[in-house]
Motif scaffolding. Structure first.
Motif: not given
Length: 625
Positions: A272-274, A249-250, A280, A253, A277, A257
């Motif tokens: 997988s992304l908040r 997940e990190a 997302d 992200k 975001h 980004e």
């Protein structure tokens, strides 16, 4: 030099062996088989049962279940919560106890989640033949009901001699721990062999660590992937369950980004992304959001990360409509990576994303594309708000308002579990995932009855986590039995039990495909013989209470909010029971098609009209070559 040995039964040796197996990834070690679920009968009580008793809880914790299928579901929930790095075993007797494993095994294998199955079997000696519950096959004497587990297991063996356990047990651990191979593993154990003694080499019981690999992509594949991404004007990432299994997940992200490429998610990949975001876009496919599906139709490069592209994701082959669309699949299995005639990156999800990020340094999608998908996300956020909102606190809630009330109560690390019915569609579109493990949807097998035992497995894996099992009345009636286990073990699983008097999801599908909701409502028979009478007077809340749960009944939106807050604060297994407004469900409609074949000829008008719609939709299917 003679090898040191210890004399044990096969069952005792297996339990001792399992207690010494570990996985390790990124320097973190886990018990590979952390406990054993069991229901005992003549096929395992004196073998595995005696071995578990002799070993004791410190060596191999034992969990008492009420249904063999649900024990597998609990083990699968446990394994998923722990990222497939730790699993549980399930032991049963022969006969119906063993065949009850089949559905759970299929669920585990389809979802690529590890579980070890240890069913009893016939006498290897054939001394008593036939014995109680034995299936007799007239031409194949070595066939038993356990052979039904072969097609749904990633590894299967029948241990007919003690010494055969050594290579088979090692192979079983290899498959359980392998991220590309894992699923249900079955070791069928003839009941006489379970109790047979053997002189085992001490080395068999030495601590063994199975390292979970993070394979890197091939340099040639990586270079081709970078070229494809740089050339794309409208790329879209489809995040699948492999993102979570890899703990990527990190990495995702960071990749998003840096590049500005948006992310849509499958049921297994959601979170997988908040949810908040900017990149997302929520769910994709038949149960996806409008922004995800609109972008998917126009995408020129679809980057699948850890997904197997089920028909819900691809809208049965009708979603990705750009004439120039191409696919790039990053997956730890070559089988899934090659789907849709894709360029491939056969590798671990986290490792692959990190290497792609390094190789794409400085690359970013256009500002116009970013503005487009962010605007689409804002429009969909307004849809979510409207579906969740309840202006009248005294009204009977809709199903989407139930989700809105739960959304307002959950903490970031709560886990919400579901598997089947109309809830998966609403959750995929409307749930706001706050953390990687919060959204726990079993949709590979979409198995009714999964939710309650899976909640127990998640609670075992994460004891300090608040767990919510969302079930409709149809699912609840399939398998409420493990409520007794939650009460027995003091596991504070919360059940949100939604009563809508039937199979709401299939009822809607039936209406859409010309079935006119036939056989989907829970009602009395009417005078014409159809199930169109009054709703059945079934009190599911009373049933849950009779099994030991605390039950909170909510008739209005306001009462529902209060009940959910009370359940979250409780340290007891608690059921929140609510009847929903079935007349005005308020669920957003499907944003993409799903292929369910309709009768090509029919005498009823509903089916004729449904076939006309079907032919219009199926005309949009593509084969991506």
């Amino acid at each position: 030099m003679s090898q040191s040995t210890v004399r044990l039964t096969v069952a005792q040796a297996l339990v001792r062996f399992l207690s010494a197996q570990y996985t390790e990834r990124d320097g973190v070690r886990h018990r590979l088989v952390a406990g054993t679920w069991g229901i005992f009968g003549h096929g395992n009580v004196a073998g595995i049962g005696q071995a578990l008793l002799q070993a004791g809880e410190d060596v191999m914790p034992y969990h008492q279940g009420r249904n063999e299928q649900s024990m597998v579901h609990a083990a699968v929930g446990y394994a998923r919560q722990l990222g497939r790095l730790s699993a549980q075993a399930v032991t049963t007797s022969i006969g119906p106890g063993a065949t009850n494993l089949v559905t759970g095994a299929a669920l585990a294998t389809i979802n690529r989640l590890p579980v070890l199955l240890l069913p009893g079997d016939y006498f290897a000696s054939h001394a008593p033949d036939p014995l109680l519950q034995q299936l007799e096959h007239p031409t194949e004497a070595d066939v038993s009901v356990n052979d039904t587990l072969r097609p749904v297991s990633r590894y299967f063996d029948r241990i007919t001699r003690p010494e055969a356990l050594v290579p088979s047990a090692l192979n079983a651990m290899r498959v359980l721990a392998d991220p590309a191979e894992t699923g249900a593993v079955t070791l069928a154990l003839p009941q006489d062999v379970q109790a047979e003694a053997y002189d085992w080499p001490e080395e068999f019981f030495a601590e063994r660590v199975w390292y979970v690999r993070r394979p890197a992509p091939d340099p040639v594949e990586l270079a081709a992937a970078v070229e494809a991404i740089r050339a794309a004007e409208r790329p879209l990432i489809v995040a699948g369950g492999g993102v979570h299994h890899s703990e990527a997940e990190a990495a995702l992200k960071a990749f998003v980004e840096a590049t500005g490429i948006p992310v849509s998610s499958t049921q297994a990949g959601k979170g997988s992304l908040r949810y908040d975001h900017p990149a997302d876009l929520g769910g994709i496919g038949h149960t996806g959001t409008s922004v995800s599906d609109d972008l998917a139709r126009a995408a020129d490069l679809v980057i699948g990360v850890g997904t197997r592209y089920t028909d819900f994701t691809t809208a049965s082959g009708t979603l990705f409509q750009n004439p120039d669309v191409r696919f790039l699949n990053l997956n730890i299995t070559g089988f899934d990576a090659h789907k849709l005639a894709a360029r491939t990156l056969v590798c671990d999800a986290r490792t692959g994303l990190e290497m792609l990020l390094d190789a794409l340094a400085g690359h970013r999608v256009s500002e116009a594309y970013e503005a487009e998908y962010r605007t689409g996300k804002e429009r969909w956020d307004a849809v979510v708000e409207a579906a969740h909102r309840a202006d009248d606190e005294t009204a009977v809630p809709t199903q989407t308002q139930v989700l809105g009330a739960l959304d307002a109560v959950v903490g970031d690390d709560d886990v919400v579990i579901n598997a089947a019915g109309s809830l998966p569609g609403d959750l995929h579109k409307l749930w706001r995932s706050r953390s990687p493990r919060q959204y726990h949807l079993e949709y590979g097998y979409s198995c009714m009855g999964y939710e309650i035992p899976a909640g127990i497995g998640v609670q075992q894996a994460a004891p300090d986590t608040v767990v919510w099992s969302l079930v409709g009345d149809g699912t609840y009636l399939m398998m409420p039995t493990e409520i007794v286990t939650a009460v027995q073990e003091g596991l504070p699983v919360n059940i949100v039990l939604i009563q809508n008097h039937g199979y709401a999801s299939i009822g809607g599908l039936s209406a859409e495909t010309g079935g006119e909701r036939f056989g989907t409502d829970y009602r009395y028979r009417a005078a014409d013989g159809t199930f169109t009478g009054a709703p059945l007077p079934v009190d599911l809340a009373a049933n849950a209470a009779s099994l030991g749960m605390d039950v909170l009944r909510a008739k209005t939106v306001g009462e529902l909010r209060a009940a959910l807050a009370a359940a979250r604060a409780s340290d007891r297994p608690t059921c929140v029971y609510v009847e929903t407004d079935a007349v005005n469900p308020a669920s957003p409609g499907a944003e993409a098609w799903w292929d369910v074949p309709v009768a090509e000829v029919a005498s009823r008008e509903a089916a004729v009209e449904a076939r006309e719609r079907y032919e219009r939709n199926v005309a949009g299917r593509r084969h991506h070559l």
